[in-house]
Motif scaffolding. Structure first.
Motif, PDB file in Angstrom:
ATOM      1  N   GLU A 744      -9.828 -12.287  -4.065  1.00  0.00           N
ATOM      2  CA  GLU A 744      -9.509 -13.194  -2.966  1.00  0.00           C
ATOM      3  C   GLU A 744      -8.250 -12.719  -2.246  1.00  0.00           C
ATOM      4  N   LEU A 745      -7.230 -12.315  -3.020  1.00  0.00           N
ATOM      5  CA  LEU A 745      -5.981 -11.838  -2.422  1.00  0.00           C
ATOM      6  C   LEU A 745      -6.214 -10.563  -1.623  1.00  0.00           C
ATOM      7  N   PHE A 746      -7.104  -9.693  -2.134  1.00  0.00           N
ATOM      8  CA  PHE A 746      -7.388  -8.429  -1.450  1.00  0.00           C
ATOM      9  C   PHE A 746      -8.017  -8.689  -0.080  1.00  0.00           C
ATOM     10  N   ILE A 747      -8.967  -9.632  -0.045  1.00  0.00           N
ATOM     11  CA  ILE A 747      -9.634  -9.980   1.221  1.00  0.00           C
ATOM     12  C   ILE A 747      -8.614 -10.541   2.204  1.00  0.00           C
ATOM     13  N   LYS A 748      -7.767 -11.474   1.733  1.00  0.00           N
ATOM     14  CA  LYS A 748      -6.744 -12.063   2.598  1.00  0.00           C
ATOM     15  C   LYS A 748      -5.777 -10.988   3.076  1.00  0.00           C
ATOM     16  N   ASN A 752      -4.824  -9.633   6.943  1.00  0.00           N
ATOM     17  CA  ASN A 752      -3.455  -9.752   7.451  1.00  0.00           C
ATOM     18  C   ASN A 752      -2.671  -8.452   7.266  1.00  0.00           C
ATOM     19  N   ARG A 753      -3.352  -7.321   7.218  1.00  0.00           N
ATOM     20  CA  ARG A 753      -2.688  -6.068   6.876  1.00  0.00           C
ATOM     21  C   ARG A 753      -1.703  -5.597   7.929  1.00  0.00           C
ATOM     22  N   HIS A 754      -1.893  -6.031   9.197  1.00  0.00           N
ATOM     23  CA  HIS A 754      -1.022  -5.571  10.266  1.00  0.00           C
ATOM     24  C   HIS A 754       0.196  -6.470  10.451  1.00  0.00           C
ATOM     25  N   LYS A 755       0.260  -7.544   9.708  1.00  0.00           N
ATOM     26  CA  LYS A 755       1.389  -8.456   9.821  1.00  0.00           C
ATOM     27  C   LYS A 755       2.553  -7.955   8.952  1.00  0.00           C
ATOM     28  N   GLU A 756       3.743  -8.554   9.174  1.00  0.00           N
ATOM     29  CA  GLU A 756       4.879  -8.284   8.300  1.00  0.00           C
ATOM     30  C   GLU A 756       4.530  -8.712   6.875  1.00  0.00           C
ATOM     31  N   ARG A 757       5.248  -8.135   5.929  1.00  0.00           N
ATOM     32  CA  ARG A 757       4.969  -8.436   4.510  1.00  0.00           C
ATOM     33  C   ARG A 757       5.154  -9.929   4.274  1.00  0.00           C
ATOM     34  N   LEU A 765      -0.878  -4.802   0.348  1.00  0.00           N
ATOM     35  CA  LEU A 765       0.056  -3.717   0.670  1.00  0.00           C
ATOM     36  C   LEU A 765       0.479  -2.970  -0.597  1.00  0.00           C
ATOM     37  N   ASP A 766       0.726  -3.717  -1.666  1.00  0.00           N
ATOM     38  CA  ASP A 766       1.113  -3.067  -2.938  1.00  0.00           C
ATOM     39  C   ASP A 766      -0.021  -2.195  -3.452  1.00  0.00           C
ATOM     40  N   TYR A 767      -1.245  -2.681  -3.267  1.00  0.00           N
ATOM     41  CA  TYR A 767      -2.399  -1.904  -3.730  1.00  0.00           C
ATOM     42  C   TYR A 767      -2.512  -0.609  -2.941  1.00  0.00           C
ATOM     43  N   VAL A 768      -2.315  -0.712  -1.582  1.00  0.00           N
ATOM     44  CA  VAL A 768      -2.392   0.484  -0.749  1.00  0.00           C
ATOM     45  C   VAL A 768      -1.323   1.494  -1.168  1.00  0.00           C
ATOM     46  N   ARG A 769      -0.087   1.006  -1.427  1.00  0.00           N
ATOM     47  CA  ARG A 769       1.009   1.880  -1.852  1.00  0.00           C
ATOM     48  C   ARG A 769       0.661   2.544  -3.192  1.00  0.00           C
ATOM     49  N   TYR A 770       0.174   1.739  -4.101  1.00  0.00           N
ATOM     50  CA  TYR A 770      -0.170   2.235  -5.435  1.00  0.00           C
ATOM     51  C   TYR A 770      -1.256   3.311  -5.349  1.00  0.00           C
ATOM     52  N   ALA A 794       1.028   3.099   6.707  1.00  0.00           N
ATOM     53  CA  ALA A 794       2.126   2.352   7.326  1.00  0.00           C
ATOM     54  C   ALA A 794       2.946   1.595   6.293  1.00  0.00           C
ATOM     55  N   ALA A 795       2.310   1.197   5.208  1.00  0.00           N
ATOM     56  CA  ALA A 795       3.028   0.437   4.161  1.00  0.00           C
ATOM     57  C   ALA A 795       4.008   1.287   3.389  1.00  0.00           C
ATOM     58  N   LEU A 796       3.953   2.624   3.630  1.00  0.00           N
ATOM     59  CA  LEU A 796       4.830   3.518   2.873  1.00  0.00           C
ATOM     60  C   LEU A 796       5.702   4.329   3.811  1.00  0.00           C
ATOM     61  N   THR A 797       6.279   3.656   4.833  1.00  0.00           N
ATOM     62  CA  THR A 797       7.156   4.329   5.769  1.00  0.00           C
ATOM     63  C   THR A 797       8.348   4.960   5.061  1.00  0.00           C
ATOM     64  N   GLU A 798       8.975   4.241   4.127  1.00  0.00           N
ATOM     65  CA  GLU A 798      10.146   4.767   3.431  1.00  0.00           C
ATOM     66  C   GLU A 798       9.811   5.974   2.591  1.00  0.00           C
ATOM     67  N   VAL A 799       8.553   6.002   2.107  1.00  0.00           N
ATOM     68  CA  VAL A 799       8.133   7.175   1.340  1.00  0.00           C
ATOM     69  C   VAL A 799       8.064   8.390   2.248  1.00  0.00           C
ATOM     70  N   GLY A 800       7.566   8.171   3.488  1.00  0.00           N
ATOM     71  CA  GLY A 800       7.519   9.268   4.431  1.00  0.00           C
ATOM     72  C   GLY A 800       8.898   9.768   4.773  1.00  0.00           C
ATOM     73  N   GLN A 801       9.812   8.837   4.993  1.00  0.00           N
ATOM     74  CA  GLN A 801      11.194   9.236   5.286  1.00  0.00           C
ATOM     75  C   GLN A 801      11.790  10.013   4.122  1.00  0.00           C
ATOM     76  N   LEU A 802      11.527   9.527   2.924  1.00  0.00           N
ATOM     77  CA  LEU A 802      12.046  10.209   1.735  1.00  0.00           C
ATOM     78  C   LEU A 802      11.430  11.607   1.623  1.00  0.00           C
ATOM     79  N   THR A 803      10.166  11.699   1.964  1.00  0.00           N
ATOM     80  CA  THR A 803       9.495  12.990   1.882  1.00  0.00           C
ATOM     81  C   THR A 803      10.117  13.975   2.857  1.00  0.00           C
ATOM     82  N   VAL A 804      10.359  13.482   4.107  1.00  0.00           N
ATOM     83  CA  VAL A 804      10.987  14.336   5.102  1.00  0.00           C
ATOM     84  C   VAL A 804      12.367  14.790   4.643  1.00  0.00           C
TER      85      VAL A 804
END
Length: 996
Positions: A744-748, A752-757, A765-770, A794-804
Motif C-alpha cells: 500500500e505504501l509503495f503504491i502511494k 506521490n513520487r514527484h512531491k517533496e519527501r 523514495l527509500d526503496y528507490v535509493r536502496y 532524483a531521490a539520490l541527488t546527494e549521492v550524485g554530488q558525492l560521486t562527482v
C-alpha cells in the motif's frame, strides 16, 4: 563437646574426672588416666583444671589447625587441651578485663616447660600482630631457649630439667596483642655449678659452648672441645650410683642421646641476637661462662694451714682471687665464687631479657596481663638437701593457694547461681607452711638464727635447735625423736617433714653454708674491679659499703615466695597439673606406682573431691537444652519460652529426682554422674529413632523433590514449545500484514513520487535509493576514473554530488601522484588525506567576493629580507590571488605563470615564477604552505601547469627584481628551519621523512 565423648567412656575414659562415678577412689582415677594415656589422650579435666601426662613422644596435636580449632570456642566445646586453657584465659582477660594467670606444676620431667612453651606459641600464632608486636612475640618465644640453656640441666629424672622457678607476665594491649613481658626467677640451683649427682650434667650452656662454639671463640676463651677436661663438668656428689638405666659414665654425663648441644648452641646464639644482645655483651657473657670452667680447674696444694695454686695453666685465664687459706677453705672459696658469679650472671641475664621485653610505649600503659608460672614440682630424692627443702616449701604454699582458690571459685559460682554452699572438709596444709615459715619459731627462722649467732654453729647444732624448738610438732620428726621403726630409715643428720604429699627426709649437711651463701669480702672487691661490664653490674660496689648483713637464702626465698602469692592472688587463676608416666622417659609406659605418688602430692584427689562436693556437672541452660531437647516432646524440636522453664520441663520428663539436680540462675547443676550418664544413654537411644525419622523424612523429601523437578521440567518444556509455536504463528501474521502494508505504501509513494519527501512517499523514495545502491554495488566501474558511472535517480541527488566530488578528488590524487611520487619527501603523508576546496576557517576574513575554487593560508617571504608574512592564496578560474585580510595584494594570471619550483625535501616552500619584464609583477613569489602537495596540485590543475613543476634537489634560483636573482638553499636536518644565511641566500632546513 565433653558430653559427646561419654558414649566412649568405657574405652577411652571420661574427659572430666568429675564425671567419675566412684570419684573418691584413687584406683578409679588412675585407671581413667591409663585408658586415656593408652589412646594418646594426654589431657583430662578436673572441672577447669587441666591434667597433662607427658607422652614422651611427638603428637600431631600442636599445629596451626589445632590452634584454630580451639580459638574463640567455649571451654567444653572441644576435647581437653593446653590450648583450651590458654584460649579461655585469653578470652576472660579480653571480656572481663581482669588479669589472668596459668599455674603449671608437676615434678621434674612431667612436661611443665613444654606446657609453658605451647601456651606461648599459641599466643604468638593466634593473637593480633603488627611489626612491633611481632618483635615482642619473637622475643617472648626466644627467651625460652636462652633461659633453658643457662637454667636447665640434665637430671636423673629429666633431660631438660628447669633448675629454677620462673614466673612470666605477658602484657596485652586493648586490641589483645602482646606488647611486652616480664620474668621473675626463683631459687636457681647454684650448687649444680660445682658438682652434680651421678648421671647428671651441669647447666646446658657449658656443654653447648664447648660442643658448638667456633674454633676462634674457643681459642679466645682458652677452652678445649672436650668437657672431660673441666673439673666442674665431671665432679660428683658422694652418693651411690646406679647407671643401669642412664647413658652416662659414673661421675659425669657429658653426652646425652636426646640432646644435640651443637644445634642447641646455634639456637641460643640466634635467640640472643633476637632478644637484643649486642656482640660485646655476648662476648662478655661467654667470658664469664668460660671463667667459671677455668675457675673449677684451679687446684690447690701446699703445707697444712696454707694453700697455694698448683695448676699454673689456669693462671693466664684468671686473676689472683684467693687470700692465704687452707686447702678446704680455698676450695670452698673457689666454689662459692663460681656459684656467686654464675648465679648473679643468671639474674643479670633475666634482667636483660626483661629490658628487651619491656613495653616502651609511654602512651600504652593500660595493659592486661596473663601470667605463666613454671615452677619446680615436689621433689623427693634419696638424699634431699637445702634445695629440696625450699622447693617443697614452695609447693606447700602453692597447694595452699590452690585449695583456697579452688574452694573460693566453687563457692563464688554457687553463690552467683543462688545455690546453697555446703562446707567441704579438706586437709589444710597451713600447719605445714607455718612450721616452715612462722616468725621466730619456724624452721627458716631457726636456720637463720644458727647462721647469725656467734660461736661454733654447725649443721648438727641447727638440727639440735630444731629438736628443741619444734620437736613436738605433729609433722616434724628426727632420728632422736622417732620411734624404733622410723629410726631404721632415718640418718642421725636428718629431719623429716610430713608434707601434704608425703614424708620427706632432709639431710642437714650443707644447710648453713647454702643458707648463708656468702663470699669473702676480698672476692667481692676483686669482682667489682673487673673489666667485664657484666661482672661489675652483678657485683655492685654499694654492696661492699653496706654494713648490714645480707638476707639469707631461705629468707630471700620466703620473701619472694610471699610476693609471688600476692601476684597470684590478684589474678584469675587457671591450672595445669603435669604428670610424669615413668622414670625411664619411655613412650607408652604407664608406671602406676609413680603416678599414684604424683596424684597424691599434686592434690588431684583433693581437688576432685572439692569439685564433687556439690555437683558433678553444670551447664548453662541454652547448652543443656540444645543437646537434650529431643528427649522431651514438649521441647522438641524447639522451645519458645524461657530457657529455665524449658530445662525444668525437660528434666521432669526425664524423671530427675529433686536430690539429683538444682536449678541456678543461668545453669543447671547435676549432682551425680550416673544421672548424666543415664541422660546421655537415653540420647544415644533417641538418636537411632531420630536417625530413622530423619532418613525417612529425607527419602520422602528427596523423592518428592525429584518428582517436582521432573514435573517442573515437563511443564517448562511444554510451555517453551507452545511459546515457539505461538511466536511462529504471530511472526507469519506480522510478516503478511507488513507485506500488505508495504505494498500500500509503495503504491502511494509511486503516486506521490514527484512531491517533496513526506510520509506518503518516504517508503517509495527509500526503496528507490536502496535499489539503486544495491545495483551500483553489483555493477561498479572497473576504474575509479571511469566516467561511466550510472546516473542516480532524483531521490539520490546527494549521492550524485558525492560521486562527482569523489571523481574530482581521485583525479587530483592521480595528478599529485604523477607529479610528486618518489620525488618529494612528504608525498606519502599526503596520500591518506582528502584534498579539500578550502583550508580557511569560517572565522577568517570574508573572501566570498573572489569566487575562489581553492583557498589556503600561506606564508609569503619577501624577496630581499625574507621576512615572513601571513597571507591567503586563492585560486580562481583565471588567476592566483594573494590576499591579506580580505585585501588583494597580488594577482598572477595563469597565462603569465612561467613555472613552479619546489624542493625534494619535506618543507612546504615553493616559488611561483613570473616574467621579469612584467611591470605588474615585482619578481618571483616565495610561498610556504602546510598542505604543499595539495596546494601545488590545485595550482597545476587550475593553471594547466602540470608539466611545469620543477622539483629541485639542492637549491632554487628565483628573480628578485629587474635583472637580479636570489637563491634558496635546501638541506636535510632534524627540524624545519627557515632563515637568512650569511651569504644572503634563504636557507631552508627540513627533516627527512621518507628515504627515496
Amino acid at each position: 563437646m565433653m558430653e559427646s565423648a561419654l558414649t566412649a567412656r568405657d574405652r577411652v575414659g571420661v574427659q572430666d574426672f568429675v564425671l567419675l562415678e566412684n570419684y573418691t577412689s584413687e584406683a578409679a582415677f588412675i585407671e581413667n588416666l591409663r585408658k586415656r594415656f593408652k589412646e594418646n589422650l594426654i589431657y583430662t579435666y578436673i572441672g577447669s583444671v587441666l591434667v597433662s601426662v607427658n607422652p614422651y613422644k611427638d603428637l600431631e596435636i600442636y599445629n596451626k589447625n589445632h590452634m584454630e580449632r580451639y580459638r574463640g570456642v567455649n571451654f567444653y566445646e572441644v576435647s581437653p587441651h593446653i590450648y583450651a586453657v590458654a584460649d579461655n584465659s585469653y578470652r576472660s582477660m579480653r571480656t572481663e578485663r581482669k588479669d589472668q594467670c596459668i599455674l603449671i606444676s608437676g615434678e621434674s620431667g612431667a612436661g611443665k616447660t613444654e606446657a609453658s612453651k605451647k601456651i606461648l606459641q599459641y599466643y604468638a600464632i593466634t593473637c593480633p600482630a603488627s611489626e612491633h608486636v611481632q618483635t615482642i612475640k619473637d622475643r617472648l618465644l626466644q627467651s625460652n631457649p636462652v633461659l633453658e640453656a643457662f637454667g636447665n640441666a640434665k637430671t636423673l629424672r629429666n633431660d631438660n630439667s628447669s633448675r629454677f622457678g620462673k614466673y612470666m607476665d605477658i602484657q596485652f594491649d586493648f586490641k589483645g596483642a602482646p606488647v611486652g613481658g616480664h620474668i621473675i626467677n626463683y631459687l636457681l640451683e647454684k650448687s649444680r655449678v660445682v658438682h652434680q649427682n651421678h648421671g647428671e650434667r651441669n647447666f646446658h650452656i657449658f656443654y653447648q659452648l664447648i660442643e658448638g662454639g667456633e674454633e676462634d671463640l674457643l681459642r679466645r676463651l682458652g677452652l678445649e672441645r672436650n668437657p672431660q677436661q673441666y673439673h666442674y663438668l665431671v665432679k660428683v656428689r658422694r652418693l651411690s650410683c646406679d647407671c643401669s638405666v642412664h647413658v652416662c659414665v659414673c661421675g659425669n654425663c657429658p653426652k646425652v642421646s636426646s640432646i644435640n648441644d651443637r644445634s642447641d648452641w646455634k639456637v641460643v646464639r640466634k635467640a640472643l641476637t633476637v632478644i637484643g644482645f649486642n656482640d660485646d655483651e655476648v662476648e662478655e657473657l661467654l667470658n664469664i661462662i668460660a671463667s667459671v670452667l677455668h675457675l673449677g680447674n684451679v687446684q690447690y696444694g701446699g703445707e697444712e694451714g696454707s694453700a697455694c695454686i698448683t695448676s699454673d695453666t689456669q693462671i693466664k685465664y684468671l686473676a689472683r682471687l684467693m687470700s692465704p687459706l687452707n686447702m678446704d677453705q680455698a676450695s670452698s672459696a673457689r666454689d662459692a665464687l663460681s656459684k656467686a658469679v654464675y648465679g648473679r650472671t643468671f639474674t643479670w641475664l633475666v634482667n636483660k631479657i626483661n629490658f628487651s621485653l619491656a613495653n616502651k610505649d609511654e602512651s600504652n600503659k593500660n595493659y592486661s596481663v596473663i601470667g605463666l608460672l613454671d615452677i619446680y614440682g615436689f621433689e623427693v630424692f634419696q638424699n634431699n638437701s637445702f634445695e629440696q627443702f625450699c622447693i617443697n616449701y614452695c609447693n606447700e604454699k602453692l597447694q595452699q593457694l590452690f585449695i583456697e582458690l579452688t574452694l573460693k571459685s566453687e563457692q563464688e559460682e554457687y553463690e552467683a547461681e543462688g545455690i546453697t554452699w555446703e562446707p567441704v572438709q579438706y586437709f589444710n596444709n597451713k600447719i605445714i607452711c607455718d612450721l616452715v615459715e612462722e616468725k621466730f619459731k619456724g624452721i627458716i627462722s631457726i636456720l637463720d638464727e644458727e647462721c647469725l649467732r656467734p660461736g661454733d654453729a654447725s649443721d648438727l647444732t641447727f638440727l639440735e635447735k630444731l629438736e628443741d624448738t619444734v620437736g613436738g610438732h605433729p609433722h616434724f620428726v628426727t632420728h632422736k625423736l622417732a620411734d624404733g621403726k622410723t629410726r631404721k630409715v632415718m640418718g642421725r643428720d636428718e629431719f623429716r617433714l610430713q608434707h601434704y604429699a608425703g614424708d620427706v627426709n632432709y639431710n642437714v649437711n650443707g644447710f648453713l653454708d647454702k643458707n648463708n651463701d656468702l663470699l669473702f669480702r676480698n672476692l667481692k672487691e676483686v669482682m667489682c674491679m673487673s673489666e667485664n661490664n657484666i661482672l661489675t653490674q652483678c657485683f655492685d660496689k654499694e654492696e661492699l659499703s653496706d654494713k648490714k648483713r645480707p638476707e639469707t637464702a631461705a629468707t630471700q626465698f620466703k620473701t619472694s615466695l610471699a610476693k609471688l602469692m600476692e601476684i597470684l592472688m590478684s589474678k584469675e587463676p587457671s591450672y595445669v597439673r603435669c604428670i610424669k608416666p615413668n622414670d625411664s622417659k619411655q613412650a607408652g609406659r604407664f608406671d602406676e606406682v609413680l603416678i599414684r605418688h604424683q596424684v597424691k602430692y599434686l592434690g588431684l584427689m583433693e581437688n576432685l573431691r572439692v569439685r564433687r562436693a556439690g555437683f558433678a556437672y553444670r551447664r548453662r541452660y541454652e547448652v543443656f537444652l540444645q543437646r537434650y531437647k529431643s528427649l522431651c516432646p514438649e521441647t522438641w524440636p524447639n522451645w519458645h519460652g524461657k530457657l529455665s522453664d524449658g530445662v525444668s520441663t525437660l528434666v521432669k520428663h526425664l524423671g530427675y529426682k529433686p536430690e539429683e539436680y538444682k536449678m541456678g540462675r543461668s545453669k543447671i547443676f547435676i549432682r551425680f554422674p550416673k544421672t548424666l550418664f543415664a541422660t546421655e544413654d537415653a540420647l544415644e537411644t533417641r538418636k537411632h529413632g531420630l536417625a530413622t525419622k530423619l532418613q525417612a523424612g529425607w527419602k520422602g523429601y528427596s523423592q518428592k523433590s525429584k518428582y517436582q523437578k521432573l514435573r517442573g521440567s515437563a511443564i517448562a518444556i511444554q510451555a517453551w514449545w507452545r511459546g515457539i509455536l505461538a511466536r511462529r504463528r504471530a511472526k507469519r501474521r506480522r510478516q503478511a500484514a507488513d507485506t500488505i502494508r508495504r505494498y500500500e505504501l509503495f503504491i502511494k509513494g509511486f503516486i506521490n513520487r514527484h512531491k517533496e519527501r513526506c510520509p506518503e512517499n518516504e517508503y517509495f523514495l527509500d526503496y528507490v535509493r536502496y535499489s539503486f545502491l544495491t545495483n551500483l554495488r553489483k555493477n561498479l566501474p572497473k576504474n575509479v576514473l571511469d566516467k561511466s558511472w550510472p546516473t542516480p535517480p532524483a531521490a539520490l541527488t546527494e549521492v550524485g554530488q558525492l560521486t562527482v566530488f569523489m571523481e574530482l578528488h581521485m583525479e587530483q590524487k592521480m595528478i599529485a601522484s604523477e607529479i610528486f611520487k618518489d620525488k618529494k619527501d612528504n608525498y606519502p603523508q599526503s596520500v591518506s588525506k582528502l584534498f579539500l576546496n578550502t583550508r580557511l576557517s569560517k572565522a577568517g576574513p570574508d573572501l566570498s567576493s573572489f569566487w575562489a575554487q581553492y583557498a589556503v593560508t600561506v606564508t609569503k617571504y619577501d624577496r630581499k629580507g625574507y621576512k615572513a608574512r601571513t597571507r591567503q592564496l586563492l585560486l580562481t578560474a583565471n588567476s592566483a590571488i594573494i590576499v591579506e585580510e580580505g585585501k588583494l595584494k597580488q594577482r598572477i594570471d595563469y597565462g603569465a605563470l612561467k613555472g613552479i619550483s619546489v624542493s625534494s625535501l619535506s618543507d612546504g616552500l615553493f616559488v611561483l615564477h613570473v616574467p621579469s619584464d612584467d611591470n605588474k609583477q615585482k619578481g618571483d613569489v616565495i610561498l610556504q604552505s602546510e598542505h604543499v602537495i595539495e596546494t601545488l596540485t590545485k595550482i597545476a590543475i587550475c593553471a594547466d601547469k602540470i608539466n611545469n613543476i620543477n622539483i629541485s634537489q639542492g637549491s632554487i634560483q628565483f628573480t628578485v627584481g629587474q635583472g637580479k636573482e636570489g637563491v634558496i638553499d635546501f638541506t636535510a636536518g632534524s627540524e624545519l628551519l627557515v632563515t637568512k644565511a650569511k651569504n644572503g641566500h634563504l636557507s631552508v632546513t627540513a627533516p627527512r621523512l621518507n628515504s627515496r
